[in-house]
Design an enzyme around this catalytic site. Sequence first.
Site, short mmCIF file in Angstrom:
data_model
loop_
_atom_site.label_atom_id
_atom_site.label_comp_id
_atom_site.label_asym_id
_atom_site.label_seq_id
_atom_site.Cartn_x
_atom_site.Cartn_y
_atom_site.Cartn_z
N ASP A 155 19.95 55.80 -72.71
CA ASP A 155 21.04 56.72 -73.04
C ASP A 155 22.37 55.97 -73.08
O ASP A 155 22.85 55.50 -72.05
CB ASP A 155 21.08 57.83 -71.98
CG ASP A 155 22.09 58.91 -72.29
OD1 ASP A 155 22.69 58.89 -73.39
OD2 ASP A 155 22.29 59.80 -71.43
N HIS B 27 20.45 66.48 -68.77
CA HIS B 27 20.92 65.32 -68.01
C HIS B 27 22.12 65.75 -67.17
O HIS B 27 23.20 65.98 -67.71
CB HIS B 27 21.30 64.21 -69.03
CG HIS B 27 21.88 62.98 -68.43
ND1 HIS B 27 22.53 62.03 -69.19
CD2 HIS B 27 21.91 62.52 -67.14
CE1 HIS B 27 22.92 61.05 -68.41
NE2 HIS B 27 22.57 61.32 -67.16
N ASP C 93 23.96 67.04 -72.06
CA ASP C 93 24.74 66.31 -71.05
C ASP C 93 25.69 67.24 -70.31
O ASP C 93 26.68 67.70 -70.88
CB ASP C 93 25.57 65.23 -71.76
CG ASP C 93 24.73 64.07 -72.25
OD1 ASP C 93 23.98 63.50 -71.43
OD2 ASP C 93 24.83 63.73 -73.44
N MET D 106 28.46 67.52 -67.43
CA MET D 106 29.39 66.65 -66.68
C MET D 106 30.34 67.51 -65.87
O MET D 106 30.85 68.51 -66.38
CB MET D 106 30.21 65.80 -67.64
CG MET D 106 29.39 64.93 -68.56
SD MET D 106 30.48 63.99 -69.63
CE MET D 106 29.29 63.13 -70.64
N MET E 29 25.01 65.05 -64.96
CA MET E 29 25.95 64.05 -64.44
C MET E 29 26.90 64.79 -63.52
O MET E 29 28.09 64.95 -63.79
CB MET E 29 26.68 63.38 -65.60
CG MET E 29 25.81 62.36 -66.32
SD MET E 29 26.48 61.87 -67.91
CE MET E 29 25.84 63.20 -68.91
N HIS F 284 19.01 66.50 -76.11
CA HIS F 284 19.54 65.94 -74.87
C HIS F 284 20.85 66.66 -74.56
O HIS F 284 21.75 66.71 -75.40
CB HIS F 284 19.75 64.44 -75.06
CG HIS F 284 20.22 63.73 -73.83
ND1 HIS F 284 19.37 63.37 -72.82
CD2 HIS F 284 21.45 63.32 -73.45
CE1 HIS F 284 20.05 62.75 -71.86
NE2 HIS F 284 21.33 62.72 -72.22
N SER G 14 21.82 63.79 -78.59
CA SER G 14 22.70 64.34 -77.55
C SER G 14 23.74 65.25 -78.18
O SER G 14 24.58 64.81 -78.96
CB SER G 14 23.42 63.20 -76.82
OG SER G 14 24.49 63.75 -76.07
N MET H 118 20.61 54.37 -67.87
CA MET H 118 21.88 54.45 -68.60
C MET H 118 22.16 53.09 -69.22
O MET H 118 22.14 52.07 -68.51
CB MET H 118 23.04 54.83 -67.66
CG MET H 118 23.06 56.26 -67.16
SD MET H 118 23.07 57.55 -68.45
CE MET H 118 24.45 57.08 -69.49
N PHE I 158 30.94 59.43 -71.32
CA PHE I 158 31.47 59.62 -72.67
C PHE I 158 30.46 59.18 -73.71
O PHE I 158 29.68 58.26 -73.47
CB PHE I 158 32.74 58.78 -72.87
CG PHE I 158 33.80 59.06 -71.85
CD1 PHE I 158 34.65 60.16 -71.98
CD2 PHE I 158 33.94 58.25 -70.73
CE1 PHE I 158 35.60 60.44 -71.01
CE2 PHE I 158 34.90 58.52 -69.75
CZ PHE I 158 35.74 59.62 -69.90
C1 DX5 Z 1 26.97 59.59 -71.78
C2 DX5 Z 1 25.90 60.61 -72.09
C3 DX5 Z 1 25.19 60.35 -73.36
C4 DX5 Z 1 26.03 60.36 -74.61
C5 DX5 Z 1 25.48 59.29 -75.50
O1 DX5 Z 1 27.40 59.73 -70.51
O2 DX5 Z 1 24.94 60.66 -71.05
O3 DX5 Z 1 24.04 61.18 -73.51
O4 DX5 Z 1 26.04 61.58 -75.28
O5 DX5 Z 1 26.32 59.11 -76.57
P1 DX5 Z 1 26.18 57.94 -77.61
O6 DX5 Z 1 24.80 57.99 -78.18
O7 DX5 Z 1 27.25 58.22 -78.59
O8 DX5 Z 1 26.40 56.64 -76.85
ZN ZN Z 2 22.99 61.74 -71.40
#
Ligand code: DX5
Ligand code: ZN
Length: 223
Positions: free
Chosen positions: A176, A67, A36, A38, A69, A34, A9, A138, A144
């Site tokens: 994830d 992904h 993310d 947000m 969010m 990956h 990620s 998840m 985060f």
């Molecule tokens: C969290 C994200 C993840 C995040 C995972 O909301 O969707 O993809 O980057 O981070 P780690 O691997 O550090 O838990």
């Molecule tokens: Zn993610």
Amino acid sequence: MRKNILAPSILSADFRHLEQDILEAVEAGAEYLHIDVMDGMFVPSISFGMPVIESIRSATDCFFDVHLMIDQPERYIETFVKCGADSITVHAEATRHLHRAVQQIKGCGVKAGVALNPATPLDALDYVLEDLDMVLLMTVNPGFGGQKYIPQMTGKIRTLRQRLLAMGLETDIQVDGGIKVDTIREVLGAGANVCVAGSAVFGDGIAEKVKIFMEILGEYPQW
Ligand code: DX5
Ligand code: ZN
């Protein structure tokens, strides 16, 4: 036959040298990136969006696993595909029209995923499961990087894999959040096959960390 895949990620990459971090992970063997996104509404934080994805698209041919969010993700599916997404995952909790959103993703010719927050039951996947390439479970609350794996998610992964096998489906199960060298065996053993890792990959020694994860992925049978 499913393949075990590592999906670093980039949320945990150093954005001062994002391209360098990405290339180090990809050249060490990571098959997905990956990504993310947000929006500060569906989750508390805001990460990055289209310009960043578009910009890194020119740096690598690696599979872009996006992904979302974000609330009402259906507003942006076509845009993210144009920016270079190879798969788009939307949260079941973020749209009133999950079935339509999934069809929209497939209509764009990319792989379709649905994500579930830790407290969302697997039943939320009823009536769309057959259409999905991937389910993202998840394993922390989204928003985060660097959070701890929620142990109750192991049973959820196992139940989903059993359900998929009973239905004759080879759908990917992505996990994830909180995936590290000491939690990855548990999720692989339960039936996950696409492992996101952010804080456990980026930082110092990216290539070495990717290689360690790839070795562990190789120890587990394909589902
Ligand atoms: C969290 C994200 C993840 C995040 C995972 O909301 O969707 O993809 O980057 O981070 P780690 O691997 O550090 O838990
Ligand atoms: Zn993610």
